[in-house]
Scaffold this motif. Structure first.
Motif, mmCIF file in Angstrom:
data_model
loop_
_atom_site.group_PDB
_atom_site.id
_atom_site.type_symbol
_atom_site.label_atom_id
_atom_site.label_comp_id
_atom_site.label_asym_id
_atom_site.label_seq_id
_atom_site.Cartn_x
_atom_site.Cartn_y
_atom_site.Cartn_z
ATOM 1 N N MET A 1 -0.446 -76.384 -10.782
ATOM 2 C CA MET A 1 1.016 -76.481 -9.764
ATOM 3 C C MET A 1 0.781 -77.294 -8.610
ATOM 4 N N ALA A 2 1.769 -78.211 -7.989
ATOM 5 C CA ALA A 2 1.746 -77.782 -6.184
ATOM 6 C C ALA A 2 1.883 -77.170 -5.355
ATOM 7 N N ASP A 3 2.961 -75.823 -6.168
ATOM 8 C CA ASP A 3 2.304 -75.031 -5.226
ATOM 9 C C ASP A 3 1.082 -73.960 -5.786
ATOM 10 N N GLU A 4 0.209 -74.371 -6.276
ATOM 11 C CA GLU A 4 -0.759 -72.912 -6.406
ATOM 12 C C GLU A 4 -1.711 -73.248 -5.318
ATOM 13 N N LYS A 5 -2.816 -72.192 -5.268
ATOM 14 C CA LYS A 5 -3.667 -72.157 -4.496
ATOM 15 C C LYS A 5 -4.902 -72.944 -5.252
ATOM 16 N N PRO A 6 -5.465 -74.047 -4.083
ATOM 17 C CA PRO A 6 -6.800 -74.775 -4.402
ATOM 18 C C PRO A 6 -7.506 -74.063 -4.330
ATOM 19 N N PRO A 7 -8.820 -74.429 -5.388
ATOM 20 C CA PRO A 7 -9.649 -73.813 -5.276
ATOM 21 C C PRO A 7 -10.352 -73.531 -3.680
ATOM 22 N N GLN A 8 -11.271 -72.065 -3.383
ATOM 23 C CA GLN A 8 -11.429 -71.591 -2.114
ATOM 24 C C GLN A 8 -13.328 -71.797 -2.618
ATOM 25 N N LEU A 9 -13.695 -72.182 -1.692
ATOM 26 C CA LEU A 9 -15.326 -72.643 -1.654
ATOM 27 C C LEU A 9 -15.827 -70.912 -1.153
ATOM 28 N N VAL A 10 -15.229 -70.089 -0.138
ATOM 29 C CA VAL A 10 -16.136 -69.451 0.586
ATOM 30 C C VAL A 10 -14.950 -68.144 0.385
ATOM 31 N N ASP A 11 -14.400 -67.351 -0.562
ATOM 32 C CA ASP A 11 -14.070 -65.828 -0.211
ATOM 33 C C ASP A 11 -14.316 -65.079 0.479
ATOM 34 N N TYR A 12 -15.512 -64.627 1.440
ATOM 35 C CA TYR A 12 -16.307 -63.222 2.054
ATOM 36 C C TYR A 12 -17.075 -63.849 2.844
ATOM 37 N N PHE A 13 -17.137 -63.106 3.509
ATOM 38 C CA PHE A 13 -18.275 -63.434 4.835
ATOM 39 C C PHE A 13 -18.728 -62.204 5.451
ATOM 40 N N VAL A 14 -19.397 -60.984 4.892
ATOM 41 C CA VAL A 14 -20.653 -60.551 4.898
ATOM 42 C C VAL A 14 -21.282 -60.075 5.609
ATOM 43 N N VAL A 15 -21.445 -59.290 7.101
ATOM 44 C CA VAL A 15 -22.569 -58.309 7.382
ATOM 45 C C VAL A 15 -22.866 -57.281 6.443
ATOM 46 N N ALA A 16 -24.294 -57.212 6.764
ATOM 47 C CA ALA A 16 -24.861 -55.252 6.183
ATOM 48 C C ALA A 16 -25.962 -54.938 6.864
ATOM 49 N N GLY A 17 -25.627 -53.959 7.265
ATOM 50 C CA GLY A 17 -27.413 -53.590 7.718
ATOM 51 C C GLY A 17 -27.006 -51.907 7.523
ATOM 52 N N LEU A 18 -27.970 -51.091 8.714
ATOM 53 C CA LEU A 18 -27.586 -49.810 9.040
ATOM 54 C C LEU A 18 -26.560 -49.726 9.377
ATOM 55 N N ALA A 19 -25.808 -48.536 8.889
ATOM 56 C CA ALA A 19 -24.438 -48.155 9.397
ATOM 57 C C ALA A 19 -24.403 -46.940 9.597
ATOM 58 N N GLU A 20 -23.280 -46.002 10.026
ATOM 59 C CA GLU A 20 -23.421 -44.827 10.960
ATOM 60 C C GLU A 20 -23.646 -44.079 9.386
ATOM 61 N N GLY A 21 -23.380 -44.387 8.728
ATOM 62 C CA GLY A 21 -23.322 -42.892 7.618
ATOM 63 C C GLY A 21 -24.342 -43.655 6.425
ATOM 64 N N SER A 22 -25.086 -44.246 6.950
ATOM 65 C CA SER A 22 -26.210 -44.565 5.656
ATOM 66 C C SER A 22 -27.409 -43.655 5.222
ATOM 67 N N ARG A 23 -26.918 -43.027 4.266
ATOM 68 C CA ARG A 23 -27.948 -42.301 3.096
ATOM 69 C C ARG A 23 -29.188 -42.657 3.416
ATOM 70 N N ALA A 24 -30.643 -41.407 4.005
ATOM 71 C CA ALA A 24 -31.104 -42.361 3.370
ATOM 72 C C ALA A 24 -31.995 -42.444 1.449
ATOM 73 N N LEU A 25 -32.996 -43.378 1.225
ATOM 74 C CA LEU A 25 -32.950 -43.699 0.012
ATOM 75 C C LEU A 25 -34.390 -42.294 -0.836
ATOM 76 N N GLU A 26 -35.038 -42.475 -0.214
ATOM 77 C CA GLU A 26 -36.704 -41.967 0.128
ATOM 78 C C GLU A 26 -36.945 -40.673 0.086
ATOM 79 N N GLU A 27 -35.526 -39.626 0.959
ATOM 80 C CA GLU A 27 -36.611 -38.513 0.891
ATOM 81 C C GLU A 27 -35.622 -37.776 -0.146
ATOM 82 N N GLU A 28 -34.726 -38.221 -0.546
ATOM 83 C CA GLU A 28 -33.959 -37.519 -2.024
ATOM 84 C C GLU A 28 -34.597 -37.938 -3.116
ATOM 85 N N GLN A 29 -35.599 -38.398 -3.846
ATOM 86 C CA GLN A 29 -36.353 -38.751 -5.035
ATOM 87 C C GLN A 29 -37.447 -38.080 -4.617
ATOM 88 N N GLN A 30 -38.559 -37.721 -5.622
ATOM 89 C CA GLN A 30 -39.056 -36.866 -6.114
ATOM 90 C C GLN A 30 -40.186 -37.617 -5.511
#
Length: 1451
Positions: free
Chosen positions: A1-30
């Motif tokens: 209907m006319a009041d409905e939101k049209p389809p959106q091309l992009v929902d989110y833009f994200v930047v990922a990387g090494l954060a302050e609370g990031s845990r080590a992956l290799e140290e906890e492995q056998q």
């Protein structure tokens, strides 16, 4: 209907990387096996038998993988002993490929080097000791310089002997050329592994650095796991040698699946940037090699870097578009300085780039003066949207492995696909779940799995997981998993989990699938290996577009190959579905109760029982059965699959000629929206602003720099409107539209089928309107029962329905209003009509039956009420003779002189909860109170006139006198024969039961004199009165009009008198029009007076009586005519001829002229008369003295009912309107109208059909719907919408709710004043009958009354050829009109109808006599001359259209 939101091309833009609370992956492995820190840079061959030693820094391979000694030349005892050696390091670019070259047999690969000598300058020929054999050498290819830190290279080499039971190690690539070419000795093969060899790396779990927008959307909140999917191998801190080249950004895609099954697509690029050494601890610096182990001193010549990722999330898999956008953003961040900040470009792309729509299929986005991207609308396909690439699957695995994986997916195995290329994993994973359509993968599905989620591989359930190949350097994989290596084109199966062989699949469909895949693979290789010659720049783009189109076609053919196999494998499954007929049990959703599993299994060949047995036990098949049994969002896909099942032929060993899928090019549209780059701010005095934005690394997004949407109008322009969520059932699937189009094309060649096709689409229009009609109805159950009766009548008359929408809408409404029993009856009606419900209809049926509240199993209360009703009926029958005897005594007449009372129907036993069996015919008329509990309440239908004001009747039926009554078993179920007695058991003083005297509620025709009857037959006059005249007085019954001594006249039959000559007996008359012979008009269903009063219901063509007691005059009168003038020959083309000229194209508005064959657009002519005025003074009572017989008009007025239109015999005298308006709109073919109506409902919702805005905003659709609904006598609330439209100004002081009268005209609505009137108008003028239209020109002198009587005499004596000859002779006279707009056939037909009356004329018989007469005249002036003078009869298509639709009630 006319009041409905049209389809959106992009929902989110994200930047990922090494954060302050990031845990080590290799140290906890056998502890895991140490990864090779350096790649292999050199290989060598040494001959130990000639004293050569292993060179310094090299490692010699002396044993195979299982410990057997290996000699590259061990064929004979006297052969030289040759061994393979390799060297690791970073001083050279690593090796990326190894091979074996047979001299004289193979051509060296481009870029490969030949290892022809040993380090000691001897020949490195591996077949040196075998004279006569071809020379064999090792080859290698080195990576390009300068090397990067993340360059792929050979990290390990091994040799295997298959004769010793050795196989290729996992993740190794095998060179399929034997190193031992002699006739003796075991076969020996070279294997190598490619990986990223790196050291001094710390791996951490990725975290969220920044995002936009910062607030979550209500419909789609940002998942917390997005950062780990952006960096599946973790966020790293790496130590590189100074001067190491930065690796190129790596593009990857992933898919997130929600709890409801919705997919969200992610596109990300990974890149490296500098990392400050100050943020490292001492332990981290030691592990990275930045500090010496002994004295903790800094190690020079090392640089520090970290890995980041930027990502976009969307519900649409536009991976190529997202890759270009992300690469532009990354390049923007590492260059500069810039005038605009980075945030401006991100917000501009997210807000101002609209989603492509069908109206604007292409969006050209200019991101900078040098960067642009083209966004195209997704390919329109009935298959689910996905990011699958079947060509990538074939390119990396080949046809045989693809079929093996098909078996693995269908039997729900644990699949682990891995590759060093993360962008390939998602494409192949999507292809694996798409190849099993229509089945849906129900188990865990992660096409790109991060290391942090690698525990899912230990799950005890089937899964499809894609992972980076470096996973195997860190973890020990489970043993019950099937590994698919995309880099080496191999499938590794463990002993614990063995796949079914492809031979277990149905043989012929599997053979066709393999042949198709091999052909596609060969075409793909040719496409990829095409030589790149130097071409002019203007040809490069065209070649790229041609290659893209070719890839799209191959992709479609690959998908169609898998679709054909699944259609053959599941062929016939619909016959084993079990509909829910009784009240469903709690286990109604169990697959065993919805599908005959054992019956389906027995229907398959015994050789394939193992495969089908495993398939039926999977969650795939269980969910598929539930999707087929209940309404879901997959209905269009499943309906498309059913059509594919009908197309395929299992026994063929080659694909069918008809393609299952067709390529819909989204770039075919001509409209392109151009999106400009963000505008730069103006500097002081108009100068260019300074460039002040420069970035050392990818920045954290600053909210104050993110701009709001710049141009929301662009998004509104290009938005793809979504469907109205209120009623999904009326939508036709695309496949149903295609099938309907093909049926219409085939029907257009056969006249009878074409007429029935148009009629079926007209009924489809009414069922599209049915939800609106039911919502407006005060009694929902009665409205649903009415629609069911329409379906039954359609089936009886063999109406050709183009699809199942009519049944589907009624089933949906039954579920919506809680009527499961009626839904079962609709399904049984479909089966009786020979229609097998498709997936969509079947789903709505089961949903209505399962979710609706069923009646109680015990009939207690209803049964007691039924017994009480029978007691009341019995008491009324006993009182009947007593009351009749009392009336006879009071009248003084002997008992024998009065007709005996008609017998009452016998008492009925309550056999079902509804009062009768579902298969019982419609009961005969019986004495029933209006408050009876019988279901379906036929008495309520007839008693609609006694409902309160504001409740329009849904099934208007003209009451008929109850005597003589038919036997109870004579009811044939037709709607025209339903009649009720609403007297409540009382009798009038002058009639039988129910006051059926001449003035009673079921009034009969007054007795007429012989002269009046003759005048009715031979001269224009009004038709006999209808038996629905309301009583003038509640106490008196107008007994003065009939002598007491006379018996009551017989009731009016619904057929014409037996003395008529042209009326066939097999055609029942319509309540809408006594002379109509249409299929649709036989349904007495509509009230043309769309008012809200409580008067007796009227037929479609019958207006409200202005002066009748108890009936108010209409407020509006609408005249409709479809007669159109051809612009080529100026001939009038009538309705049935317009229908015959329409085409099967649902986008073509034109029809063709039957005389000159010119195409033109016909028009509906509308005249709106506003009759609203203050109440008139009471009418003067008529004089008791009757008229003289010579006063023809006065006699005819007494013969007819006052105010009733005379059809072709005259017209009703309506008070002159105070306001008149004439408009004209295009007259649409039902096929075109249905397409437009569906589009309107989809875009603006079905609620618009109940609002007056429909008249003003969409007048073409409104007036065409009104025309067809009135034409077929189908009830609707459309006339009432006129009271709120601009055509009816509001009445300042309305005395009471107004009514609307609609009249359909056969002839033209506005005549040409300069043209000669037609013969039937001249007949009325000679008979002193005022015509309906006044601006006619003067009649010709030759068309005198004797001339007209001579024509009628010839027609009445079956001498039509003489009438045609007389007419032609008269037209040849110089004084005759030069041009006649009507054909000779039309003039004679209308004259006959006007003189004899339509109720005494059979138009079909007239057509036969006219054609016979024309054949007699064909030899005299010639057929061409007759055609030139427009003497030909209507075509067969026109005659069939008139027979199916009937002629409009009035001329």
């Amino acid at each position: 209907m006319a009041d409905e939101k049209p389809p959106q091309l992009v929902d989110y833009f994200v930047v990922a990387g090494l954060a302050e609370g990031s845990r080590a992956l290799e140290e906890e492995q056998q502890p895991r096996p140490a990864r090779p820190g350096e790649p292999i840079t050199d290989v060598a061959v040494i001959i130990r038998s000639q004293g050569e030693e292993v060179p310094q820094g090299f490692t010699c391979i002396e044993t195979s993988t299982s410990g057997h000694p290996v000699d590259l030349n061990a064929g004979l005892l006297n052969n030289p002993q040759m061994f393979l050696c390799y060297k690791r390091g970073r001083d050279k670019p690593p090796l990326i490929e190894l091979g074996v070259h047979y001299e004289g047999k193979d051509r060296p690969k481009p870029g490969c080097q030949l290892l022809d000598t040993t380090p000691y300058s001897r020949s490195a020929n591996l077949a040196a000791g075998s004279p006569g054999h071809q020379r064999t050498f090792l080859t290698f290819r080195r990576a390009a310089e300068p090397p990067g830190h993340h360059t792929l290279g050979v990290t390990d080499i091994c040799l295997v002997m298959p004769s010793k039971g050795e196989s290729t190690p996992h993740t190794f690539c095998r060179v399929d050329k034997n190193l031992n070419t002699s006739m003796w000795g075991p076969a020996l093969f070279l294997c190598y592994k490619i990986a990223v060899a790196k050291d001094n790396t710390l791996v951490y779990e990725a975290g969220l650095l920044s995002r936009y927008p910062e607030q979550d959307s209500e419909s789609f909140p940002l998942p917390e796991s997005v950062p780990v999917f952006c960096l599946p191998m973790g966020a790293t801190i790496e130590s590189w040698p100074v001067g190491t080249k930065y690796p190129l950004p790596v593009f990857s895609t992933f898919v997130l699946t929600g709890a409801s099954g919705d997919k969200v697509y992610g596109a990300a690029i990974q890149f490296h940037e500098a990392f400050p050494r100050e943020r490292l601890s001492e332990a981290q610096a030691l592990r990275l090699g930045l500090l010496s182990v002994v004295d903790r001193r800094p190690v020079p010549g090392r640089s520090l870097h970290t890995r980041k990722s930027i990502c976009v999330l969307s519900h649409w898999p536009f991976f190529d578009v997202f890759r270009k956008f992300l690469m532009f953003i990354y390049r923007y961040s590492i260059s500069g300085p810039h005038v605009l900040p980075l945030e401006t470009h991100i917000s501009h792309f997210m807000h101002n780039v609209p989603f492509p729509s069908p109206q604007r299929p292409r969006i050209l986005v200019q991101m900078s003066p040098y960067d642009s991207l083209l966004l195209c609308r997704p390919v329109s396909s009935p298959l689910p949207l996905s990011g699958a690439s079947f060509l990538t699957l074939l390119q990396n695995l080949g046809p045989d492995n693809a079929v093996a994986l098909l078996v693995a997916v269908l039997t729900e195995q644990k699949l682990l696909i891995h590759s060093l290329r993360p962008d390939v994993l998602t494409s192949v994973g999507e292809a694996l779940v798409a190849m099993i359509f229509p089945l849906r993968w129900q188990c865990p599905y992660i096409p790109l799995c991060p290391l942090a989620l690698a525990d899912v591989l230990c799950a005890p359930v089937p899964f499809i997981v894609g992972i980076h190949s470096s996973y195997f350097d860190l973890y020990e994989p489970p043993r019950d998993v099937i590994f698919v290596d995309l880099d080496t084109n191999t499938i590794f199966q463990s002993e614990e989990r063995k796949l079914l062989s492809p031979r277990a699949l149905p043989r012929k469909p599997c053979k066709v699938l393999l042949a198709s895949l091999h052909s596609l693979s060969q075409q793909l290789d040719e496409l990829l290996s095409a030589p790149g010659e130097e071409e002019p720049p203007e040809l490069v783009l065209s070649d790229a577009e041609a290659a893209g189109a070719r890839r799209a076609q191959l992709e479609l053919e690959a998908r169609a190959a898998f679709l054909r196999f699944m259609a053959c494998a599941l062929r016939g499954y619909r016959s084993f579905l079990r509909p829910i007929a009784p009240a469903p049990a709690p286990a109604g959703r169990d697959a065993g109760s919805l599908f005959a599993l054992q019956g389906f299994l027995r229907s398959r060949d015994r050789a394939y029982q193992r495969f089908y047995g495993q398939l039926l036990r999977t969650q795939l098949f269980t969910q598929f059965i539930e999707d087929c049994s209940f309404a879901s969002d997959r209905e269009p896909c499943l309906e498309f699959f059913d059509t594919c099942v009908d197309k395929v032929q299992v026994d063929l060993e080659k694909p069918e000629d008809t393609p299952l899928m067709e390529l819909d090019d989204p770039r075919g549209g001509e409209h392109t929206v151009f999106i400009t780059p963000p505008e730069q701010p103006a500097g002081p005095d108009g100068a260019e602003p300074p460039a002040c934005y420069r970035y050392d690394g990818f920045p954290t997004l600053r909210p104050e720099l993110l701009e709001p949407p710049r141009d929301p109008l662009v998004a509104q322009l290009c938005q793809a409107r979504s469907s109205a969520p209120s009623s999904p059932a009326p939508r036709r699937t695309k496949q149903e539209m295609k099938v309907a189009q093909r049926v219409a094309q085939k029907s257009s060649a056969v006249p009878e089928l074409w007429a029935r096709c148009l009629l079926g689409h007209c009924y489809g229009l009414w069922f599209l309107y049915l939800p609106t009609q039911v919502r407006a109805a005060p009694a929902k159950l009665r409205a649903l029962q009415l629609a069911y009766d329409v379906l039954r009548k359609m089936e009886q008359h063999k109406v050709v329905l183009p699809d199942e929408v009519c049944y589907r809408i009624l089933m949906q409404l039954c579920g919506q209003y809680g009527e499961p029993v009626l839904s079962v009856r609709v399904l049984l009606e479909m089966k009786r009509a020979g229609i097998v419900p498709n997936t969509v209809t079947y789903g709505y049926y089961n949903k209505a039956v399962l979710e609706s509240k069923w009646p109680a199993g015990t009939q207690g209360g209803r049964l007691r009420w039924a017994k009480l009703r029978n007691v009341v009926l019995g008491a009324a029958q006993f009182r009947q003779p007593l009351r009749q005897r009392q009336r006879q005594r009071a009248a003084g007449d002997p008992p024998g002189d009065r007709a005996a009372a008609a017998p009452r129907p016998p008492l009925h036993r309550q056999t079902t909860w509804a009062g009768r069996s579902l298969r019982d015919a419609v009961p005969a008329p019986r004495l029933v109170k209006s408050g009876s509990l019988s279901f379906p309440a036929r008495s309520e239908v007839g008693g609609a006139a006694r409902e309160g004001p504001g409740e329009p009747p849904l099934l208007p039926v003209t009451p008929t006198p109850p005597a003589p009554r038919r036997a109870p078993g004579s009811a044939d179920g037709s709607l025209s024969d339903i009649a009720t007695d609403d007297s409540g058991g009382d009798e009038g003083p002058g009639g039988g039961p129910g006051g059926a005297g001449p003035g009673g509620a079921g009034g009969v025709t007054p007795r007429r004199g012989l002269a009046a009857k003759l005048q009715q037959l031979l001269s224009p006059g009004k038709r006999p009165p209808r038996p629905s005249e309301p009583p003038r007085d509640a106490g008196g019954r107008r007994g003065s009009e009939q002598r007491d001594g006379d018996p009551p006249p017989p009731p009016r039959s619904r057929r014409s008198p037996g003395g008529t000559l042209l009326r066939p007996r097999e055609r029942p008359e319509s309540t809408a029009s006594e002379s109509s012979v249409s299929l649709g008009s036989e349904l007495d269903l509509s009230d043309a007076s769309g008012g809200s009063g409580g008067g007796a219901p009227k037929a479609p063509g019958e207006p409200c009586t202005d002066g009748g007691a108890g009936t108010e005059p209409p407020g509006l009168e609408v005249l409709l005519s479809s007669c159109s003038r051809c612009p080529g020959c100026a001939a009038l083309v009538f309705d049935e001829e317009l229908m015959a000229g329409w085409t099967s194209d649902d986008s073509n508005l034109n029809t063709s002229c039957p005389f000159c064959s010119r195409s033109f657009v016909p028009f509906l002519s509308i005249e709106i008369r506003d009759l609203r005025r203050p109440p008139s003074p009471p009418p003067v009572p008529p004089s008791p003295q009757g008229p003289v017989l010579s006063d023809r008009r006065r006699c005819l007025e007494l013969d007819g009912t006052p105010g009733t239109p005379g059809l072709c015999n005259g017209c009703a005298e309506t008070p002159p309107p105070w306001r008149r308006e004439r408009v004209a709109f295009a007259y649409l073919c039902p096929l075109v109208l249905r397409k437009e109506l569906e589009s309107l409902v989809e875009n603006e919702g079905g609620e618009l059909l109940a609002r007056p805005e429909l008249v003003d905003k969409h007048p073409i659709i409104f007036w065409n719907l009104l025309w067809f609904f009135q034409r077929l006598a189908l009830p609707s609330q459309l006339p009432l919408l006129l009271l709120g439209s601009q055509h009816a100004p509001p009445d300042p002081q309305p005395p009471e709710p107004s009514r609307v009268r609609v009249r359909l005209l056969w002839d033209v609505l506005s005549p040409d004043p300069e043209s000669c009137p037609p013969l039937y108008v001249i007949w009325r003028l000679h008979s002193s009958i005022p015509p309906r239209l006044h601006p006619w020109g003067p009649p010709a002198r030759l068309f005198s009354l004797p001339f007209l009587e001579a024509l009628l005499s010839h027609v009445g004596l079956n001498e039509v050829h003489k009438a045609i000859g007389l007419f032609l002779e008269t037209l040849a006279d110089p004084e005759a009109p030069q041009t006649l707009h009507r054909s000779i056939y039309r003039e004679l037909l209308f004259l006959t109808l006007a003189a004899l009356g339509r109720e005494h004329t059979d138009i079909a018989a007239f057509d036969r006599r006219y054609r016979s007469a024309l054949a007699k005249l064909g030899g005299a002036p010639g057929r061409d001359e007759l055609r030139r003078r427009r003497a030909q009869p209507p075509s067969a298509r026109a005659s069939e259209c008139r027979r199916c639709f009937g002629a409009p009630p009035e001329c």
